[in-house]
Design an enzyme around this catalytic site. Structure first.
Site, PDB file in Angstrom:
ATOM      1  N   HIS A 158      -6.832   0.399  -0.361  1.00  0.00           N
ATOM      2  CA  HIS A 158      -6.379   1.781  -0.508  1.00  0.00           C
ATOM      3  C   HIS A 158      -4.898   2.003  -0.194  1.00  0.00           C
ATOM      4  O   HIS A 158      -4.314   2.995  -0.625  1.00  0.00           O
ATOM      5  CB  HIS A 158      -7.220   2.686   0.403  1.00  0.00           C
ATOM      6  CG  HIS A 158      -7.399   4.079  -0.128  1.00  0.00           C
ATOM      7  ND1 HIS A 158      -6.423   4.742  -0.845  1.00  0.00           N
ATOM      8  CD2 HIS A 158      -8.432   4.943  -0.053  1.00  0.00           C
ATOM      9  CE1 HIS A 158      -6.857   5.952  -1.182  1.00  0.00           C
ATOM     10  NE2 HIS A 158      -8.068   6.094  -0.722  1.00  0.00           N
ATOM     11  N   TYR A 218     -13.014  17.951   3.965  1.00  0.00           N
ATOM     12  CA  TYR A 218     -11.823  17.336   3.367  1.00  0.00           C
ATOM     13  C   TYR A 218     -12.069  17.131   1.884  1.00  0.00           C
ATOM     14  O   TYR A 218     -13.045  16.491   1.494  1.00  0.00           O
ATOM     15  CB  TYR A 218     -11.578  15.991   4.056  1.00  0.00           C
ATOM     16  CG  TYR A 218     -10.349  15.216   3.628  1.00  0.00           C
ATOM     17  CD1 TYR A 218      -9.291  15.044   4.514  1.00  0.00           C
ATOM     18  CD2 TYR A 218     -10.243  14.627   2.365  1.00  0.00           C
ATOM     19  CE1 TYR A 218      -8.171  14.301   4.151  1.00  0.00           C
ATOM     20  CE2 TYR A 218      -9.132  13.899   1.994  1.00  0.00           C
ATOM     21  CZ  TYR A 218      -8.096  13.738   2.897  1.00  0.00           C
ATOM     22  OH  TYR A 218      -6.985  13.018   2.528  1.00  0.00           O
ATOM     23  N   THR A 235      -1.263  12.243  -1.742  1.00  0.00           N
ATOM     24  CA  THR A 235      -2.374  13.190  -1.665  1.00  0.00           C
ATOM     25  C   THR A 235      -2.090  14.292  -0.655  1.00  0.00           C
ATOM     26  O   THR A 235      -1.192  14.181   0.174  1.00  0.00           O
ATOM     27  CB  THR A 235      -3.683  12.483  -1.249  1.00  0.00           C
ATOM     28  OG1 THR A 235      -3.490  11.896   0.048  1.00  0.00           O
ATOM     29  CG2 THR A 235      -4.081  11.430  -2.250  1.00  0.00           C
TER      30      THR A 235
END
EC number: 2.3.1.21
Length: 772
Positions: A473, A589, A602
């Protein structure tokens, strides 16, 4: 065998007269082709750098300006207002190219034209940046576009009409703005109001006011200074502190998985699937290197930042004791492959030519047919990447810093990506709901030692030909790998194809050198560390409950008849489902992107709002009229859409507070408010998966060509992770994760609540549903 084959290419003998070299023609040919290939890439990079550097101008426009200047001079019109004459006077006199007056005049006009052209580029680029800083279009209702926005759209189209390359817009993208502290604090307090009683809220309000008045002004100054100096005031800190400094295992905690087309099957042959897929991936990498991929554009006119794509290939996360490092190479000509506890190196090129899919199929089949056993300690070696980062860093330094272990590890870490020839078979059977969950769980962690979790991504090919990805990630977010995956699956299905027997098209070259088996010398102490990491990873994997399902009653087509966005519809349904599941609300979230800004990644949308909780409570009470419930739903939906737009346009809450917290740590300033905000658990973490970023095919003509999206592990030990893909007009895929060790959560139970919540909200609007 591969080492021996290469060793005989270059030979020499020592004689009394000196050294006698015998050069292999084949070796010299490969050296020549490699050099040619390297120079081609350099020239392409130079050319692309020039074209990108002058965008939205072009070399053609430069020639047009020169011709206009020269033409006006012949017509006795001085469009330079005397500047050409002044430049001519400043040129040195004498010999050389400045000898004749005509030459000096032409050179002066060329210098003047170049200056005008460069000033024009600067002006157009700054104008485009100013235009792209306008985000008012996002807040206008569909079908109610203002005249200002229409004029703005025309101007953006005019300035970006020339066909752009992948990175053409990078310098024209605006910087992510730093929100004002009062605005962030106000939005934060709004977000936590439905989660707190009056006493808790009053206490938080007091902490927030004290922070805003006393501590925040000093911290904010540093952030504003960083925003002037750095390209993006968030992204580097986000990558460093959220990802690279985390010492927890990557598996489940950070890495996520992606599924492929689940309703169609191209072939059952494992090696054939990989042959086409790997070939398509390297085709994509070549387009990436040449910047031939079109930038992703919102509304077809607003460019998204492409910087995350730079590290897609040839990238590995290197473990460190305190912080990891992302190692990115400019090129790699091989992939690393794992099968039955053995590691192999497979070359992707012969000379400068990319291997054909049939050649790659042959190479992967050779690995499948290789009967050799794993070397001692080799089988579970990749468990090091699945366990704790500190243990892996220490083992890497102690056992893999020299000799054959270093050479073999380099082959893996320097590979374009990692490939797994899995021994299990997985696929989605609509008649067996559990099959999708088992497929997802296999991609998420496998058996804890048959995925290299440090690579930018691992391609997993199951025994029955089904595919998937496990993705690290830190280097990028899910839409980036989704872009690659759409291209690869579309290219495989519609361009490369298979024979009637399921093999890759074409005839392979049997003279290709076989894949190279990587050699290891793993001592007993290292095997003990591998086993320890494996036990840690197994405990983590066994604790993950994953429930994946396809929701068939309706999709985005019927949701739009409720006059709301599909994402808001699903998010409000998640709030209703969670309240029914746990009997309370929680901090939620939802990931949104900030790629309209340079190097944006993000932002968080806090989906649990006062409006959504009011709707949920009214639904649960069951005493409200349908019209009242519809009104409450629309208010909740409008609020959610507004928050999503604020997050995308740089006015979010959490990245600003995160950066303020980091500055406070650097300065040694204590802030009870920030400490409490950053410690709040996200018990419901959600994400929508992007799709159809590339129009490789018409989804209306091929409705079964649907990917099922992907998923991730739960963020909180007593929470849920929910990933969903609104996959077309009539279906939604959900991936729900939780932990077995929590007595409060159950992924399948929560999934059933989500189903019912979606149906109940649809019933409010009397939306007809298809048969399940």
């Amino acid at each position: 065998m591969a080492e021996a084959h290469q060793a005989v290419a270059f030979q020499f003998t020592v004689t009394p007269d000196g050294v006698d070299f015998r050069l292999s023609r084949e070796a010299l040919k490969h050296i020549y082709l490699s050099g040619i290939n390297s120079w081609k890439k350099r020239l392409i990079r130079i050319k692309n750098g020039i074209l990108r550097g002058v965008y939205p101008g072009s070399p053609t426009s430069w020639l047009v300006v020169i011709m206009a200047t020269v033409g006006s001079s012949y017509c006795k019109v001085d469009i330079s207002l005397g500047l050409v004459g002044y430049i001519q006077k400043c040129l040195p006199e004498g010999c050389g190219p400045y000898r004749t007056p005509q030459t000096r005049a032409l050179l002066s006009m060329a210098i003047f034209s170049t200056g005008v052209w460069m000033m024009g580029i600067f002006f157009f680029r700054q104008t485009l940046k100013l235009l792209l800083s306008y985000h008012g279009w996002m807040f206008e209702m569909h079908g109610q576009t203002s005249h200002f926005t229409k004029v703005w759209a025309i101007c953006v189209r005019l300035l970006s009409s020339r066909r752009p390359m992948l990175y053409s817009f990078q310098t024209s993208l605006p910087k992510l703005p730093v929100p004002s502290v009062p605005a962030t604090i106000q939005r934060y307090l709004e977000s936590v109001r439905p989660l707190m009683d009056d006493e808790q809220y009053y206490r938080m309000e007091t902490l927030a006011k004290e922070f805003q008045d006393k501590t925040a002004p000093r911290l904010q100054k540093y952030l504003v200074l960083k925003s002037w100096w750095a390209t993006n005031y968030v992204s580097d800190w986000w990558e460093e502190y959220v990802y690279l400094r985390s010492r927890a295992p990557l598996m489940v905690n950070s890495n996520y998985y992606v599924m492929e087309f689940v309703l169609i099957k191209n072939t059952n042959i494992q090696a054939a699937r990989l042959g086409n897929i790997v070939h398509a991936m390297i085709m994509y990498r070549r387009k990436l290197d040449r910047e031939e991929i079109k930038p992703v554009m919102a509304l077809g006119i607003v460019p998204m930042c492409s910087y995350q794509m730079e590290r897609m290939f040839n990238t590995t996360r290197i473990p460190g004791k305190e912080s990891d490092l992302l190692q990115h190479l400019s090129d790699s000509r091989h992939v690393a492959v794992y099968h039955k506890g053995r590691f192999f190196k497979v070359w992707l090129y012969k000379g400068s030519q990319l291997l054909k899919p049939c050649d790659l199929e042959m190479q992967f089949q050779r690995i499948l047919d290789d009967p050799s056993p794993p070397q001692p300690g080799e089988e579970k070696l990749a468990a090091l990447t699945a366990g704790g980062r500190v243990e892996w860093a220490q083992a890497r330094q102690a056992f893999f810093s020299s000799g054959k272990n270093k050479a073999a590890l380099d082959a893996i870490e320097r590979a374009a990506f990692f490939v797994v020839l899995d021994e299990e078979s997985h696929h989605y059977d609509p008649e067996d709901e559990a099959s999708l969950s088992l497929y997802g769980k296999a991609l998420l962690h496998g058996n804890c030692y048959n995925r290299w979790f440090d690579k930018s991504f691992t391609v997993v090919a199951f025994k029955n030909g089904q595919l998937g990805l496990n993705t690290e990630h830190a280097w990028a977010d899910a839409p980036i790998i989704g872009h690659l995956w759409e291209f690869v699956l579309g290219t495989e299905t519609f361009h490369l194809g298979y024979t009637d027997t399921g093999h890759c098209l074409g005839k392979p070259n049997p003279m290709l050198a076989a894949p190279q088996r990587l050699q290891w010398d793993i001592p007993e102490q290292c095997r003990a560390v591998i086993e320890s990491s494996y036990q840690v990873a197994m405990a983590l994997a066994d604790d993950v409950e994953l429930y994946c399902f396809q929701f068939l009653p309706f999709g985005k087509g019927l949701i739009k008849k409720c006059r709301t966005s599909p994402d808001a519809f699903v998010q409000i349904a998640l709030q209703l489902a969670h309240f029914r599941d746990r009997g309370k609300f929680c901090l939620t979230y939802e990931a949104s992107m900030t790629r309209m800004f340079r190097e944006g990644r993000t932002e968080t949308v806090r989906s649990c709002t006062s409006e959504s909780t009011a709707f949920v409570q009214a639904m649960v009470e069951g005493s409200h009229m349908k019209a009242d419930l519809q009104d409450l739903f629309r208010k909740a939906s409008k609020k959610h859409q507004n928050m999503y737009r604020l997050a995308m346009t740089g006015a979010g809450i959490d990245r600003h507070l995160f950066c303020l917290y980091l500055v406070s740590k650097y300065l040694g300033v204590s802030s009870p408010f920030l400490a409490e905000v950053l410690s709040e658990p996200w018990r419901l973490s959600t994400s929508q998966i992007a799709q159809f970023q590339i129009r490789m095919f018409d989804p209306d003509k091929y409705p079964n060509h649907l990917g099922a999206g992907g998923g991730f592990g739960p963020v909180a030990d007593d929470g849920y992770g929910v990933s969903y893909m609104i996959a077309g007009e009539n279906t939604i895929f959900f991936h729900i994760s939780s932990k077995f060790s929590s007595s409060e959560t159950n992924a399948q139970r929560f999934g059933n609540h989500i189903r019912q919540a979606l149906l109940d909200i649809a019933d409010l609007f009397q939306v007809p549903k298809a048969d399940s």
